[in-house]
Every structure is written in structure tokens, then in C-alpha cells.
Design a protein around this motif. Structure first.
Motif, PDB file in Angstrom:
ATOM      1  N   SER A   1       5.337  27.392 -32.127  1.00 25.94           N
ATOM      2  CA  SER A   1       4.710  26.173 -32.430  1.00 25.94           C
ATOM      3  C   SER A   1       3.705  25.490 -31.612  1.00 25.94           C
ATOM      4  CB  SER A   1       5.703  25.587 -33.106  1.00 25.94           C
ATOM      5  OG  SER A   1       5.262  23.606 -33.639  1.00 25.94           O
ATOM      6  N   ALA A   2       2.348  25.130 -31.946  1.00 29.82           N
ATOM      7  CA  ALA A   2       1.829  24.614 -30.177  1.00 29.82           C
ATOM      8  C   ALA A   2       1.135  23.929 -31.337  1.00 29.82           C
ATOM      9  CB  ALA A   2       0.924  26.282 -29.744  1.00 29.82           C
ATOM     10  N   HIS A   3       0.214  23.262 -30.378  1.00 28.17           N
ATOM     11  CA  HIS A   3      -0.753  22.254 -30.166  1.00 28.17           C
ATOM     12  C   HIS A   3      -1.664  22.573 -29.396  1.00 28.17           C
ATOM     13  CE1 HIS A   3      -2.305  18.438 -31.133  1.00 28.17           C
ATOM     14  NE2 HIS A   3      -2.472  18.418 -30.100  1.00 28.17           N
ATOM     15  N   VAL A   4      -2.720  23.097 -29.398  1.00 22.77           N
ATOM     16  CA  VAL A   4      -3.851  23.390 -29.308  1.00 22.77           C
ATOM     17  C   VAL A   4      -5.121  23.141 -29.854  1.00 22.77           C
ATOM     18  CG1 VAL A   4      -4.978  25.304 -27.821  1.00 22.77           C
ATOM     19  CG2 VAL A   4      -3.213  25.510 -28.405  1.00 22.77           C
ATOM     20  N   GLY A   5      -5.933  21.938 -28.240  1.00 21.26           N
ATOM     21  CA  GLY A   5      -7.317  21.725 -28.908  1.00 21.26           C
ATOM     22  C   GLY A   5      -8.702  22.341 -28.752  1.00 21.26           C
ATOM     23  N   GLU A   6      -9.635  21.631 -28.408  1.00 21.38           N
ATOM     24  CA  GLU A   6     -10.666  22.958 -28.762  1.00 21.38           C
ATOM     25  C   GLU A   6      -9.948  23.873 -27.122  1.00 21.38           C
ATOM     26  OE1 GLU A   6     -14.201  21.807 -28.147  1.00 21.38           O
ATOM     27  OE2 GLU A   6     -14.449  20.464 -29.667  1.00 21.38           O
ATOM     28  N   LEU A   7     -10.679  25.011 -27.718  1.00 25.16           N
ATOM     29  CA  LEU A   7     -10.533  25.963 -26.060  1.00 25.16           C
ATOM     30  C   LEU A   7     -11.844  26.433 -25.694  1.00 25.16           C
ATOM     31  CD1 LEU A   7      -8.133  28.618 -28.137  1.00 25.16           C
ATOM     32  CD2 LEU A   7      -7.142  26.771 -26.554  1.00 25.16           C
ATOM     33  N   PRO A   8     -11.282  25.793 -24.437  1.00 28.37           N
ATOM     34  CA  PRO A   8     -12.790  26.465 -22.743  1.00 28.37           C
ATOM     35  C   PRO A   8     -13.186  28.178 -23.110  1.00 28.37           C
ATOM     36  CG  PRO A   8     -10.875  26.265 -21.820  1.00 28.37           C
ATOM     37  CD  PRO A   8     -10.539  26.204 -23.131  1.00 28.37           C
ATOM     38  N   GLU A   9     -13.849  28.316 -23.090  1.00 28.71           N
ATOM     39  CA  GLU A   9     -14.255  30.071 -23.492  1.00 28.71           C
ATOM     40  C   GLU A   9     -14.301  30.769 -22.462  1.00 28.71           C
ATOM     41  OE1 GLU A   9     -16.529  31.553 -25.706  1.00 28.71           O
ATOM     42  OE2 GLU A   9     -16.818  29.707 -26.802  1.00 28.71           O
ATOM     43  N   PRO A  10     -13.277  32.168 -22.577  1.00 32.54           N
ATOM     44  CA  PRO A  10     -12.810  32.216 -21.291  1.00 32.54           C
ATOM     45  C   PRO A  10     -13.707  32.997 -19.756  1.00 32.54           C
ATOM     46  CG  PRO A  10     -12.472  33.742 -23.702  1.00 32.54           C
ATOM     47  CD  PRO A  10     -14.039  32.384 -23.667  1.00 32.54           C
ATOM     48  N   GLY A  11     -13.337  32.970 -19.225  1.00 29.80           N
ATOM     49  CA  GLY A  11     -14.328  33.059 -17.950  1.00 29.80           C
ATOM     50  C   GLY A  11     -13.819  34.808 -17.202  1.00 29.80           C
TER      51      GLY A  11
ATOM     52  N   PRO B   1      -0.087  32.524   1.314  1.00 31.61           N
ATOM     53  CA  PRO B   1      -0.930  31.980   1.248  1.00 31.61           C
ATOM     54  C   PRO B   1      -2.169  32.345   0.040  1.00 31.61           C
ATOM     55  CG  PRO B   1      -0.808  33.265   3.272  1.00 31.61           C
ATOM     56  CD  PRO B   1       0.623  33.399   2.485  1.00 31.61           C
ATOM     57  N   ASN B   2      -1.581  33.393  -0.536  1.00 28.95           N
ATOM     58  CA  ASN B   2      -2.410  33.703  -1.941  1.00 28.95           C
ATOM     59  C   ASN B   2      -2.194  32.760  -3.268  1.00 28.95           C
ATOM     60  OD1 ASN B   2       0.011  34.925  -1.993  1.00 28.95           O
ATOM     61  ND2 ASN B   2      -0.907  35.914  -3.315  1.00 28.95           N
ATOM     62  N   VAL B   3      -1.322  31.809  -3.091  1.00 27.27           N
ATOM     63  CA  VAL B   3      -0.207  31.089  -3.747  1.00 27.27           C
ATOM     64  C   VAL B   3      -1.517  29.607  -3.651  1.00 27.27           C
ATOM     65  CG1 VAL B   3       1.035  30.514  -4.876  1.00 27.27           C
ATOM     66  CG2 VAL B   3       1.366  32.032  -4.414  1.00 27.27           C
ATOM     67  N   GLU B   4      -1.979  28.181  -5.241  1.00 30.37           N
ATOM     68  CA  GLU B   4      -1.791  27.170  -5.076  1.00 30.37           C
ATOM     69  C   GLU B   4      -1.181  27.043  -6.110  1.00 30.37           C
ATOM     70  OE1 GLU B   4      -6.262  24.318  -6.058  1.00 30.37           O
ATOM     71  OE2 GLU B   4      -6.008  27.139  -6.387  1.00 30.37           O
ATOM     72  N   VAL B   5      -0.766  25.530  -5.665  1.00 28.34           N
ATOM     73  CA  VAL B   5       0.236  25.240  -6.778  1.00 28.34           C
ATOM     74  C   VAL B   5      -0.645  24.163  -7.211  1.00 28.34           C
ATOM     75  CG1 VAL B   5       2.446  23.465  -7.551  1.00 28.34           C
ATOM     76  CG2 VAL B   5       2.355  25.979  -5.435  1.00 28.34           C
ATOM     77  N   LEU B   6      -1.015  23.906  -8.333  1.00 28.43           N
ATOM     78  CA  LEU B   6      -1.940  22.551  -8.545  1.00 28.43           C
ATOM     79  C   LEU B   6      -0.828  21.908  -9.377  1.00 28.43           C
ATOM     80  CD1 LEU B   6      -4.423  24.949 -11.075  1.00 28.43           C
ATOM     81  CD2 LEU B   6      -4.624  24.271  -8.218  1.00 28.43           C
ATOM     82  N   ARG B   7      -1.462  20.025  -9.421  1.00 26.83           N
ATOM     83  CA  ARG B   7      -0.569  19.046  -9.855  1.00 26.83           C
ATOM     84  C   ARG B   7      -1.595  18.734 -10.248  1.00 26.83           C
ATOM     85  NH1 ARG B   7       4.325  20.015  -7.346  1.00 26.83           N
ATOM     86  NH2 ARG B   7       4.249  20.824  -5.733  1.00 26.83           N
ATOM     87  N   ASN B   8      -0.987  17.679 -11.373  1.00 31.74           N
ATOM     88  CA  ASN B   8      -2.524  16.664 -12.104  1.00 31.74           C
ATOM     89  C   ASN B   8      -3.107  17.489 -12.403  1.00 31.74           C
ATOM     90  OD1 ASN B   8      -0.858  14.306 -11.571  1.00 31.74           O
ATOM     91  ND2 ASN B   8      -1.639  14.550  -9.038  1.00 31.74           N
ATOM     92  N   CYS B   9      -2.924  18.762 -13.147  1.00 30.02           N
ATOM     93  CA  CYS B   9      -3.489  19.927 -14.248  1.00 30.02           C
ATOM     94  C   CYS B   9      -3.520  19.599 -15.254  1.00 30.02           C
ATOM     95  CB  CYS B   9      -3.378  20.969 -13.397  1.00 30.02           C
ATOM     96  SG  CYS B   9      -5.384  21.845 -14.025  1.00 30.02           S
ATOM     97  N   HIS B  10      -4.123  18.861 -15.819  1.00 32.49           N
ATOM     98  CA  HIS B  10      -3.614  18.344 -17.438  1.00 32.49           C
ATOM     99  C   HIS B  10      -5.053  18.409 -18.676  1.00 32.49           C
ATOM    100  CE1 HIS B  10      -0.065  16.346 -15.851  1.00 32.49           C
ATOM    101  NE2 HIS B  10      -0.902  16.374 -15.145  1.00 32.49           N
ATOM    102  N   GLN B  11      -4.577  18.710 -19.933  1.00 30.48           N
ATOM    103  CA  GLN B  11      -5.692  18.516 -21.108  1.00 30.48           C
ATOM    104  C   GLN B  11      -7.021  20.239 -20.879  1.00 30.48           C
ATOM    105  OE1 GLN B  11      -5.996  14.550 -21.451  1.00 30.48           O
ATOM    106  NE2 GLN B  11      -3.822  14.578 -22.903  1.00 30.48           N
ATOM    107  N   ALA B  12      -7.800  19.505 -20.446  1.00 28.15           N
ATOM    108  CA  ALA B  12      -9.188  20.396 -20.611  1.00 28.15           C
ATOM    109  C   ALA B  12      -9.037  21.135 -19.070  1.00 28.15           C
ATOM    110  CB  ALA B  12      -9.865  19.819 -20.618  1.00 28.15           C
TER     111      ALA B  12
END
Length: 173
Positions: free
Chosen positions: A85-95, A139-150
């Protein structure tokens, strides 16, 4: 009312005190222990009370659906398993990104991911507001906080690969 978070249920539970009784469904419930016995006891009491007022709880692991009724003293049938089960809105184009991306907080084994990251020469992004690890972040790892929705979906769409390191493969994540 169908909701993906227990917090949305609180005003409706208060409404039940004055006779407002909509059917309440909680989707994607995951219960994890905490190290502190005080916090663990308080969370258990909170969820036991909250879940006693909810009509249906949807889990994403059959083990959870089978066990949560006993954990919280709830009747058979209150917890049901619905796979994928998942709730996903519009998906961005793959990069065409180069980073390996991981995301989430429930049941994650980020210590193992960080250990692997030390051996890799690629950027790794971890999307997690409550990220914790016993290991130092390479050093090659970046932790992203406050990265939500879009923004969250954009980082995932631009990933070279998505890796979800699980602590327990029997539990939903």
C-alpha cells in the motif's frame, strides 16, 4: 476518516466525547520499541488508548497484523495486513544522478549502510529527519533532513540506486 498518521486522529477522538463518531482508519501503523523504559511505557499506553478508539488499523507486514492485537490488547480483526500500500502523488521525471539514496526511519540499519559507504567511492544521500548512528558519517555521505514531499521524490528520482537497509526483514518499513 482514513489517515496515515496517528496525530490526525486526535481531534476526531476528542469529537467522540461529544457524539461525533466517524469510522477511523489508520494506515501504515508501525510500532517500534524505544531504549528508555519510561518512554517505551508512555508510548505503549498512548497507543493502547488511541488504538482502542480506532476502527481499523492497516499494517504492511503480516507479522505486525498478527501481533499488534496482543501487544495492545485489541480485538481480533482490528489490525489487517495490506501488502504494498502506498500513497504517492505526481512523480518527477527520473534524472541521471550518481548518488545512491536511502530514506526512512522505521526499522533502518544505517550503521551497516555507513560501513558499506566507507568502501565506496560514490556519493550517498540519506533522507531521514531522525537520523542516528553509532558510526561516524563518512565524507561521501550526506544526511538530508527536512526533505519532504516534492523534494523527497525529486531526490529519489535522481538516484543512481535506492538502498533500504533493514534491521528486521519481517517488519514493515
Amino acid at each position: 476518516l482514513v489517515t496515515w498518521t496517528h496525530l490526525v486522529l486526535l481531534p476526531f477522538l476528542l469529537g467522540r466525547l461529544v457524539g461525533f463518531r466517524p469510522k477511523l482508519v489508520l494506515v501504515g501503523f508501525i510500532y517500534t520499541d524505544r531504549a528508555s523504559s519510561l518512554v517505551r511505557s508512555m508510548r505503549w499506553a498512548y497507543f493502547r488508548l488511541l488504538l482502542s478508539q480506532v476502527d481499523l488499523v492497516i499494517t504492511h507486514a503480516s507479522v505486525e497484523a498478527a501481533s499488534y492485537g496482543g501487544v495492545f490488547g485489541q480485538p481480533d480483526g482490528k489490525f489487517v495486513f495490506v501488502p504494498l500500500s502506498a500513497h504517492v502523488g505526481e512523480l518527477p521525471e527520473p534524472g541521471a544522478g550518481e548518488a545512491i539514496v536511502s530514506a526512512g526511519r522505521s526499522n533502518r540499519d544505517y550503521d551497516t549502510l555507513l560501513e558499506a559507504a566507507e568502501q565506496l567511492n560514490v556519493p550517498i544521500r540519506i533522507i531521514c529527519d531522525s537520523f542516528q548512528s553509532r558510526r561516524a558519517v563518512p565524507p561521501n555521505v550526506e544526511v538530508l533532513r527536512n526533505c519532504h514531499q516534492a523534494d523527497y521524490l525529486r531526490v529519489l528520482a535522481d538516484a543512481r540506486a535506492v538502498v533500504i537497509p533493514l534491521k528486521d526483514e519481517e517488519l514493515s518499513s
